[in-house]
Design a protein around this motif. Structure first.
Motif, mmCIF file in Angstrom:
data_model
loop_
_atom_site.group_PDB
_atom_site.id
_atom_site.type_symbol
_atom_site.label_atom_id
_atom_site.label_comp_id
_atom_site.label_asym_id
_atom_site.label_seq_id
_atom_site.Cartn_x
_atom_site.Cartn_y
_atom_site.Cartn_z
ATOM 1 N N PRO A 150 0.779 -1.246 0.000
ATOM 2 C CA PRO A 150 0.000 0.000 0.000
ATOM 3 C C PRO A 150 0.807 1.291 0.000
ATOM 4 O O PRO A 150 0.217 2.365 -0.105
ATOM 5 N N ASN A 151 2.127 1.217 0.132
ATOM 6 C CA ASN A 151 2.903 2.469 0.113
ATOM 7 C C ASN A 151 4.321 2.213 -0.408
ATOM 8 O O ASN A 151 4.770 1.077 -0.539
ATOM 9 N N ARG A 152 5.010 3.302 -0.686
ATOM 10 C CA ARG A 152 6.335 3.221 -1.301
ATOM 11 C C ARG A 152 7.388 2.691 -0.323
ATOM 12 O O ARG A 152 8.337 2.001 -0.726
ATOM 13 N N TYR A 153 7.245 3.011 0.944
ATOM 14 C CA TYR A 153 8.223 2.553 1.937
ATOM 15 C C TYR A 153 8.280 1.025 1.992
ATOM 16 O O TYR A 153 9.368 0.435 1.964
ATOM 17 N N LEU A 154 7.119 0.376 2.049
ATOM 18 C CA LEU A 154 7.099 -1.093 2.107
ATOM 19 C C LEU A 154 7.717 -1.702 0.844
ATOM 20 O O LEU A 154 8.416 -2.714 0.913
ATOM 21 N N ALA A 155 7.452 -1.073 -0.277
ATOM 22 C CA ALA A 155 8.061 -1.550 -1.524
ATOM 23 C C ALA A 155 9.575 -1.399 -1.459
ATOM 24 O O ALA A 155 10.326 -2.285 -1.879
ATOM 25 N N GLY A 156 10.027 -0.281 -0.901
ATOM 26 C CA GLY A 156 11.460 -0.019 -0.816
ATOM 27 C C GLY A 156 12.202 -1.011 0.054
ATOM 28 O O GLY A 156 13.260 -1.516 -0.328
ATOM 29 N N ILE A 157 11.642 -1.313 1.219
ATOM 30 C CA ILE A 157 12.351 -2.246 2.109
ATOM 31 C C ILE A 157 12.293 -3.669 1.552
ATOM 32 O O ILE A 157 13.195 -4.472 1.792
ATOM 33 N N THR A 158 11.239 -3.970 0.781
ATOM 34 C CA THR A 158 11.158 -5.288 0.135
ATOM 35 C C THR A 158 12.230 -5.401 -0.947
ATOM 36 O O THR A 158 12.930 -6.420 -1.044
ATOM 37 N N GLU A 159 12.386 -4.354 -1.730
ATOM 38 C CA GLU A 159 13.421 -4.360 -2.767
ATOM 39 C C GLU A 159 14.812 -4.516 -2.146
ATOM 40 O O GLU A 159 15.647 -5.291 -2.637
ATOM 41 N N ILE A 160 15.067 -3.789 -1.061
ATOM 42 C CA ILE A 160 16.366 -3.871 -0.379
ATOM 43 C C ILE A 160 16.647 -5.309 0.052
ATOM 44 O O ILE A 160 17.758 -5.826 -0.121
ATOM 45 N N ALA A 161 15.635 -5.966 0.604
ATOM 46 C CA ALA A 161 15.816 -7.347 1.067
ATOM 47 C C ALA A 161 16.071 -8.302 -0.101
ATOM 48 O O ALA A 161 16.940 -9.178 -0.025
ATOM 49 N N LEU A 162 15.335 -8.111 -1.190
ATOM 50 C CA LEU A 162 15.434 -9.060 -2.306
ATOM 51 C C LEU A 162 16.695 -8.865 -3.134
ATOM 52 O O LEU A 162 17.201 -9.819 -3.732
#
Length: 264
Positions: free
Chosen positions: A144-156
């Motif tokens: 639902p937001n850009r922050y969650l997408a960002g931390i997911t990308e960092i992890a992957l």
């Protein structure tokens, strides 16, 4: 035929083959119709996409003053994990940041030369994949937001690249992979906050680009160094124009450049 205007990212439409358009102030060119025709590009001057002044472009089509001040060029644009609108914390303009950051975002896998992970707003699917020259792509999570997408990308990106090999993409040195299989391998590495947003029931998107012929060796055209160029247009892929002599021109990296385009 001569056309003049300030370069911005090419507009695209996903059909059997991607349709590409250059949107000038007074003209709208379908580049697919120019394939196998000789065209010339002549760099005339700069024009900042924000203030409109004739000032040297710094990055992303903006002059230095605009790039360092406007919310459209905040650091969170390139680094989604720095987004703070969900905490009501302002970077440059909280109203703008809430509007952009607090909307559905997709973390995806795209294959343009190698498989890479990336982030985009849901409204930018499939445009983002086209801009990267990906011939196939698939969503991993919708958050639902850009922050969650960002931390997911960092992890992957600890487990898969976050970079495109643009030279391989432009010479069509590519591999076809099962992106559903690649996506499923990454599920265990998604952060706890985003695990419930994992997508399981989608298919990969396939993208075909209008390219008549690829070159084995390529050279980049930089209008700052070479203000005039002429050649036969053989294809468009990603945000690049591909010419018969192996020259490639990145339209997006020349945003804010006013050019004269002539069909010779």
């Amino acid at each position: 035929m001569k056309y003049e205007g300030v370069l911005t990212k090419m507009k695209t439409e996903l059909v059997d083959e991607v349709e590409y358009y250059l949107d000038f102030e007074n003209d709208f060119l379908n580049l697919n119709q120019l394939l196998e025709k000789k065209i010339s590009l002549n760099f005339l001057r700069y024009q900042c996409l924000n203030c409109g002044q004739q000032k040297k472009i710094f990055r992303q089509g903006f002059c230095y003053d605009c790039f360092t001040s406007i919310p459209q060029a905040g650091e969170w644009i390139m680094k989604p994990e720095l987004s703070k609108a969900h905490l009501s914390q302002e970077d440059r303009d909280l109203e703008y940041e809430k509007r952009v950051q607090l909307q559905p975002h997709i973390v995806y896998l795209a294959n343009s030369s190698n498989v890479k992970v990336g982030v985009t707003r849901k409204t930018q699917v499939p445009t983002r994949w086209i801009d990267q020259g990906a011939h196939e792509a698939i969503e991993i999570v919708e958050v639902p937001n850009r922050y969650l997408a960002g931390i997911t990308e960092i992890a992957l990106k600890e487990h898969v690249s976050d970079k495109t090999n643009w030279r391989k993409m432009l010479t069509n040195d590519i591999l076809d992979l099962d992106l559903k299989e690649e996506r499923d391998k990454l599920k265990e590495f998604i952060p706890e906050e985003a695990k419930s947003y994992f997508i399981t029931d989608n298919e990969e998107t396939e993208i075909n680009f209008p390219v008549k012929k690829y070159s084995e060796k390529i050279k980049t055209l930089n209008l700052t160094k070479t203000p005039f160029y002429q050649g036969k247009l053989m294809g468009v892929k990603g945000q690049y124009l591909l010419f018969e002599d192996g020259t490639v021109f990145n339209v997006r990296s020349h945003e804010g450049f006013v050019v004269e385009l002539q069909i010779v």
